[in-house]
Design a protein around this motif. Structure first.
Motif, short mmCIF file in Angstrom:
data_model
loop_
_atom_site.label_atom_id
_atom_site.label_comp_id
_atom_site.label_asym_id
_atom_site.label_seq_id
_atom_site.Cartn_x
_atom_site.Cartn_y
_atom_site.Cartn_z
N THR A 145 0.84 -1.20 0.00
CA THR A 145 0.00 0.00 0.00
C THR A 145 0.87 1.25 0.00
OG1 THR A 145 -1.61 -1.28 1.24
CG2 THR A 145 -1.94 1.10 1.21
N MET A 146 1.96 1.21 0.77
CA MET A 146 2.88 2.36 0.80
C MET A 146 3.47 2.62 -0.59
SD MET A 146 2.72 3.47 3.73
CE MET A 146 1.48 2.84 4.80
N TRP A 147 3.84 1.55 -1.27
CA TRP A 147 4.41 1.67 -2.63
C TRP A 147 3.42 2.37 -3.55
CZ3 TRP A 147 3.36 0.19 -7.63
CH2 TRP A 147 4.43 0.10 -8.53
N MET A 148 2.15 1.93 -3.47
CA MET A 148 1.11 2.52 -4.31
C MET A 148 0.96 4.01 -4.02
SD MET A 148 -0.71 0.34 -6.23
CE MET A 148 -0.21 -1.30 -6.63
N ARG A 149 0.96 4.35 -2.75
CA ARG A 149 0.74 5.75 -2.35
C ARG A 149 1.92 6.65 -2.73
NH1 ARG A 149 -3.59 6.25 1.06
NH2 ARG A 149 -4.03 4.60 2.58
N ARG A 150 3.10 6.05 -2.77
CA ARG A 150 4.32 6.85 -3.03
C ARG A 150 4.45 7.27 -4.49
NH1 ARG A 150 7.39 3.34 0.13
NH2 ARG A 150 8.06 2.27 -1.77
N LEU A 151 3.86 6.48 -5.41
CA LEU A 151 4.06 6.76 -6.84
C LEU A 151 3.45 8.11 -7.20
CD1 LEU A 151 3.34 3.65 -9.11
CD2 LEU A 151 5.53 4.71 -8.56
N ARG A 152 4.13 8.84 -8.05
CA ARG A 152 3.63 10.14 -8.52
C ARG A 152 3.52 10.10 -10.03
NH1 ARG A 152 2.07 10.39 -4.44
NH2 ARG A 152 2.71 11.49 -2.57
N VAL A 153 2.58 10.87 -10.58
CA VAL A 153 2.42 10.90 -12.03
C VAL A 153 3.77 11.25 -12.67
CG1 VAL A 153 1.29 12.09 -13.95
CG2 VAL A 153 -0.03 11.43 -11.94
N GLY A 154 4.15 10.46 -13.64
CA GLY A 154 5.44 10.67 -14.31
C GLY A 154 6.54 9.77 -13.75
N SER A 155 6.34 9.22 -12.51
CA SER A 155 7.38 8.36 -11.92
C SER A 155 7.63 7.15 -12.79
CB SER A 155 6.96 7.79 -10.56
OG SER A 155 6.55 8.72 -9.68
N ARG A 156 8.89 6.78 -12.87
CA ARG A 156 9.24 5.55 -13.57
C ARG A 156 9.47 4.46 -12.54
NH1 ARG A 156 10.01 6.40 -18.86
NH2 ARG A 156 10.18 8.59 -19.45
N THR A 157 9.03 3.25 -12.87
CA THR A 157 9.17 2.14 -11.95
C THR A 157 9.26 0.84 -12.75
OG1 THR A 157 8.20 1.10 -10.00
CG2 THR A 157 6.64 1.91 -11.62
N THR A 158 9.17 -0.28 -12.04
CA THR A 158 9.22 -1.57 -12.73
C THR A 158 8.09 -2.43 -12.20
OG1 THR A 158 11.62 -1.42 -12.86
CG2 THR A 158 10.67 -3.60 -13.17
N VAL A 159 7.35 -3.07 -13.07
CA VAL A 159 6.39 -4.08 -12.62
C VAL A 159 6.85 -5.43 -13.17
CG1 VAL A 159 4.46 -2.46 -12.46
CG2 VAL A 159 4.77 -3.77 -14.56
N LEU A 160 6.56 -6.47 -12.41
CA LEU A 160 6.99 -7.82 -12.82
C LEU A 160 5.78 -8.56 -13.38
CD1 LEU A 160 9.22 -6.85 -10.91
CD2 LEU A 160 9.31 -9.12 -9.96
N ALA A 161 5.95 -9.14 -14.54
CA ALA A 161 4.82 -9.89 -15.12
C ALA A 161 5.34 -10.93 -16.09
CB ALA A 161 3.87 -8.93 -15.86
#
Ligand SMILES: Cc1cc2nc3c(=O)[nH]c(=O)nc-3n(C[C@H](O)[C@H](O)[C@H](O)COP(=O)(O)OP(=O)(O)OC[C@H]3O[C@@H](n4cnc5c(N)ncnc54)[C@H](O)[C@@H]3O)c2cc1C
Length: 236
Positions: A92-108
């Motif tokens: 939940t903290m990870w979700m809340r921390r993201l900001r529009v424009g932030s780059r990240t990685t999702v695993l799929a």
């Protein structure tokens, strides 16, 4: 992979990581966060109901589900994830921390759809499962979808999804859904159904399955279950 040494997490990320960027974030109802991401597709492309993982911390992963897949203005694919924010753990903290424009990685990896049975189905879950339930049930008009959510979310979610029944959470997790289910079985409201999908809180799923097998006489094989979280456990 709810918890793994960072070195294992790095290996998994190098094999399954998809670069992603947050395009939009909104709160569709109190207790929910909806994220829209551009993310490089895995083999076979993105699908509604696709499971993804995030590395919430270097040693902790959490799983989420793609609710919808669309196309951005520039023609690239975008995915939408609906997260319940009732938990206060690293996911939940990870979700809340993201900001529009932030780059990240999702695993799929490649999409493996839920195995569903029957054609007139009952879908039950809580807020953590709403995105998946919508991905699975949105086209099935013969289905009944009931979702337990925080009281303040019932109004906005009903406005958005009038076909789904949103039940105000009361008492322990799953209590409101259990009461509704027992009543629906008693009233004959669900007697023509031939399959069920139960998602979300692990202990509630067990109670729901007992009602469906013992009172509705639905065969166990007709019931798909997938726990998303459990009382007394972090990650699943
Ligand atoms: C296959 C799969 C798909 C999933 N898809 C989604 C999805 O699309 N959207 C989504 O929101 N979640 C989804 N989940 C659940 C999600 O992975 C996390 O469990 C959730 O985000 C909580 O993570 P956390 O790190 O914040 O809390 P955790 O560290 O996991 O837990 C912290 C505490 O909060 C409690 N808790 C956990 N979840 C909840 C909850 N929902 N309500 C109340 N208490 C809770 C735990 O029992 C624990 O005590 C999915 C899980 C699985 C296994």
């Amino acid at each position: 992979m709810p918890r793994a040494p960072a070195v294992i997490g790095n290996l998994v990320e190098s094999a399954m990581g998809r670069p992603a960027q947050l395009l939009d974030a909104r709160e569709p109802a109190p207790g929910f966060l909806e994220l829209e991401l551009h993310a490089e597709p895995p083999p076979g492309g993105w699908h509604p109901g696709h499971e993804i993982q995030i590395r919430a911390t270097p040693t902790q992963g959490r799983r989420y589900t793609v609710r919808a897949v669309g196309v951005t203005d520039s023609g690239s694919e975008r995915i939408t994830v609906l997260a319940a924010t009732d938990a206060d753990g690293p996911g939940t903290m990870w979700m809340r921390r993201l900001r529009v424009g932030s780059r990240t990685t999702v695993l799929a990896g490649r999409h493996r759809p839920l195995r569903e049975h029957g054609s007139r189905r009952l879908y039950l879950g809580d807020g953590s499962a709403l995105g998946t339930l919508d991905a699975c049930a949105r086209d099935g008009n013969a289905s009944i979808v009931a979702v337990e959510v925080p009281a303040e979310a019932v109004g906005p979610l009903t406005d958005r999804w009038p076909r789904y029944r949103f039940l105000s959470a009361t008492g322990a997790p799953g209590d409101a859904l259990q009461t509704w289910l027992e009543q629906a079985v008693g009233d004959g409201e669900v007697e023509t159904l031939d399959g069920a999908v139960l998602l979300g809180h692990a202990q509630s799923i067990q109670r729901q399955r007992r009602v469906l097998t013992d009172s509705l006489h639905l065969p166990r094989q007709a019931i798909t279950t997938k726990p998303y979280w459990a009382t007394g456990r972090a990650g699943l």
